[in-house]
Design a protein around this motif. Structure first.
Motif, PDB file in Angstrom:
ATOM      1  N   THR A  58       0.826  -1.215   0.000  1.00 56.19           N
ATOM      2  CA  THR A  58       0.000   0.000   0.000  1.00 56.19           C
ATOM      3  C   THR A  58       0.853   1.255   0.000  1.00 56.19           C
ATOM      4  N   GLU A  59       1.938   1.251   0.752  1.00 52.63           N
ATOM      5  CA  GLU A  59       2.818   2.427   0.797  1.00 52.63           C
ATOM      6  C   GLU A  59       3.756   2.414  -0.389  1.00 52.63           C
ATOM      7  N   GLN A  60       3.914   3.576  -1.025  1.00 51.23           N
ATOM      8  CA  GLN A  60       4.814   3.680  -2.165  1.00 51.23           C
ATOM      9  C   GLN A  60       5.725   4.883  -1.978  1.00 51.23           C
ATOM     10  N   GLY A  61       6.722   4.978  -2.841  1.00 48.55           N
ATOM     11  CA  GLY A  61       7.684   6.063  -2.741  1.00 48.55           C
ATOM     12  C   GLY A  61       9.034   5.579  -2.242  1.00 48.55           C
ATOM     13  N   THR A  62      10.039   6.448  -2.353  1.00 48.76           N
ATOM     14  CA  THR A  62      11.413   6.092  -2.010  1.00 48.76           C
ATOM     15  C   THR A  62      11.564   5.725  -0.539  1.00 48.76           C
ATOM     16  N   ARG A  63      10.979   6.515   0.344  1.00 54.79           N
ATOM     17  CA  ARG A  63      11.123   6.243   1.774  1.00 54.79           C
ATOM     18  C   ARG A  63      10.489   4.914   2.152  1.00 54.79           C
ATOM     19  N   ALA A  64       9.307   4.660   1.596  1.00 56.14           N
ATOM     20  CA  ALA A  64       8.623   3.394   1.883  1.00 56.14           C
ATOM     21  C   ALA A  64       9.446   2.207   1.387  1.00 56.14           C
ATOM     22  N   SER A  65      10.052   2.355   0.202  1.00 53.70           N
ATOM     23  CA  SER A  65      10.876   1.280  -0.349  1.00 53.70           C
ATOM     24  C   SER A  65      12.096   1.025   0.522  1.00 53.70           C
ATOM     25  N   ARG A  66      12.703   2.088   1.038  1.00 53.65           N
ATOM     26  CA  ARG A  66      13.864   1.919   1.918  1.00 53.65           C
ATOM     27  C   ARG A  66      13.479   1.177   3.195  1.00 53.65           C
ATOM     28  N   ARG A  67      12.319   1.524   3.754  1.00 53.33           N
ATOM     29  CA  ARG A  67      11.856   0.834   4.960  1.00 53.33           C
ATOM     30  C   ARG A  67      11.637  -0.651   4.683  1.00 53.33           C
ATOM     31  N   LEU A  68      11.059  -0.954   3.537  1.00 52.02           N
ATOM     32  CA  LEU A  68      10.833  -2.349   3.172  1.00 52.02           C
ATOM     33  C   LEU A  68      12.148  -3.113   3.066  1.00 52.02           C
ATOM     34  N   ARG A  69      13.128  -2.499   2.411  1.00 56.72           N
ATOM     35  CA  ARG A  69      14.410  -3.188   2.217  1.00 56.72           C
ATOM     36  C   ARG A  69      15.121  -3.413   3.547  1.00 56.72           C
ATOM     37  N   ARG A  70      15.013  -2.434   4.455  1.00 59.73           N
ATOM     38  CA  ARG A  70      15.627  -2.613   5.781  1.00 59.73           C
ATOM     39  C   ARG A  70      14.954  -3.760   6.531  1.00 59.73           C
ATOM     40  N   ALA A  71      13.690  -4.004   6.215  1.00 59.02           N
ATOM     41  CA  ALA A  71      12.938  -5.085   6.876  1.00 59.02           C
ATOM     42  C   ALA A  71      13.084  -6.423   6.142  1.00 59.02           C
ATOM     43  N   GLY A  72      13.968  -6.466   5.147  1.00 60.60           N
ATOM     44  CA  GLY A  72      14.188  -7.716   4.425  1.00 60.60           C
ATOM     45  C   GLY A  72      13.152  -8.006   3.350  1.00 60.60           C
ATOM     46  N   ARG A  73      12.453  -6.958   2.896  1.00 58.34           N
ATOM     47  CA  ARG A  73      11.457  -7.108   1.848  1.00 58.34           C
ATOM     48  C   ARG A  73      11.918  -6.410   0.574  1.00 58.34           C
ATOM     49  N   VAL A  74      11.389  -6.845  -0.558  1.00 55.63           N
ATOM     50  CA  VAL A  74      11.722  -6.257  -1.857  1.00 55.63           C
ATOM     51  C   VAL A  74      10.445  -5.703  -2.479  1.00 55.63           C
ATOM     52  N   PRO A  75      10.415  -4.423  -2.855  1.00 60.11           N
ATOM     53  CA  PRO A  75       9.245  -3.890  -3.556  1.00 60.11           C
ATOM     54  C   PRO A  75       9.190  -4.418  -4.989  1.00 60.11           C
ATOM     55  N   GLY A  76       7.983  -4.564  -5.500  1.00 57.68           N
ATOM     56  CA  GLY A  76       7.814  -5.030  -6.867  1.00 57.68           C
ATOM     57  C   GLY A  76       6.473  -4.606  -7.399  1.00 57.68           C
ATOM     58  N   ILE A  77       6.179  -5.020  -8.616  1.00 51.90           N
ATOM     59  CA  ILE A  77       4.891  -4.689  -9.218  1.00 51.90           C
ATOM     60  C   ILE A  77       4.508  -5.803 -10.182  1.00 51.90           C
ATOM     61  N   VAL A  78       3.209  -6.058 -10.308  1.00 50.14           N
ATOM     62  CA  VAL A  78       2.703  -6.969 -11.327  1.00 50.14           C
ATOM     63  C   VAL A  78       1.714  -6.186 -12.176  1.00 50.14           C
ATOM     64  N   TYR A  79       1.845  -6.300 -13.506  1.00 52.48           N
ATOM     65  CA  TYR A  79       1.016  -5.498 -14.403  1.00 52.48           C
ATOM     66  C   TYR A  79       0.577  -6.346 -15.590  1.00 52.48           C
ATOM     67  N   GLY A  80      -0.288  -5.775 -16.421  1.00 48.51           N
ATOM     68  CA  GLY A  80      -0.724  -6.451 -17.641  1.00 48.51           C
ATOM     69  C   GLY A  80      -2.088  -7.079 -17.494  1.00 48.51           C
ATOM     70  N   GLY A  81      -2.569  -7.606 -18.615  1.00 47.93           N
ATOM     71  CA  GLY A  81      -3.887  -8.211 -18.615  1.00 47.93           C
ATOM     72  C   GLY A  81      -4.979  -7.162 -18.476  1.00 47.93           C
ATOM     73  N   ASP A  82      -6.108  -7.578 -17.932  1.00 46.89           N
ATOM     74  CA  ASP A  82      -7.239  -6.656 -17.789  1.00 46.89           C
ATOM     75  C   ASP A  82      -7.368  -6.125 -16.366  1.00 46.89           C
TER      76      ASP A  82
END
Length: 201
Positions: A11-35
């Motif tokens: 739900t959270e996006q942006g550079t700061r949110a991504s940094r927090r995720l990485r510090r917590a051992g998570r990787v941001p990503g996206i899934v797109y396409g289709g309908d």
């Protein structure tokens, strides 16, 4: 074997949110396409790190499980840290069973040691291409293409048009000509030796 990728909605996006995720051992990503609309996701770093080091992960239809909901996807991009073994971001594309996909698949070479080029001609075989782009339905996607070099003659090349393809699979080639996939090169020492013998006789 189907490869499953587990993810959670983000739900959270942006550079700061991504940094927090990485510090917590998570990787941001996206899934797109289709309908469906693009869906931001997060993945466990250690799990996706090991999956990205598996060759089949890059050339397979993957099962993406987002909070229990499953859909078929392809890996489209993975961004890595410049010098650390860290995955920074991953992109997946949804696939439809009825729509053809384009994907690079690896080449697996066999038979070189038994070829006349190596056994009789003293050549070494150079792999010019290591992967090719194919077009096919998801159900026909090969994990890799086998390239049989057992018939290769000295100083002969195998071209893209000569590859054996599974049913329903076609090669996508951008550009002109018929690219070389592998070639048998004469070893310099042996070539010079033959020249010397010819001169001596």
């Amino acid at each position: 074997m189907q490869i499953t990728v587990k993810a959670s909605r983000r739900t959270e996006q942006g550079t700061r949110a991504s940094r927090r995720l990485r510090r917590a051992g998570r990787v941001p990503g996206i899934v797109y396409g289709g309908d469906k609309a693009p869906q931001p996701i997060t993945l466990d770093h250690n799990e996706i790190y090991h999956q990205l080091n598996n060759e089949a992960f890059h050339a397979s239809i993957l099962m993406l499980e987002i909070d229990g909901e499953r859909e078929s996807v392809l890996l489209r991009d993975a961004q890595w840290h410049a010098y650390k073994p860290l995955v920074l971001h991953v992109d997946f594309q949804r696939v439809s069973a009825n729509e053809k996909i384009h994907l690079n698949v690896p080449l697996h070479f066999i038979g070189a040691e038994e070829s006349p080029a190596v056994k009789l001609g003293g050549c070494i075989v150079s792999h010019v291409l290591t992967e090719v782009e194919v077009r096919c339905l998801p159900k026909d996607l090969p994990e890799y293409l086998t390239v049989d070099l057992s018939g290769l003659q000295p100083e002969q090349s195998l071209h893209l048009s000569q590859l054996s393809l599974p049913p329903g699979v076609e090669i996508v080639h951008h550009g002109e000509g018929d690219p070389v996939v592998a070639t048998a090169l004469k070893v310099r020492g042996e070539a010079e030796g033959e020249g010397g013998e010819a001169a001596a006789s």
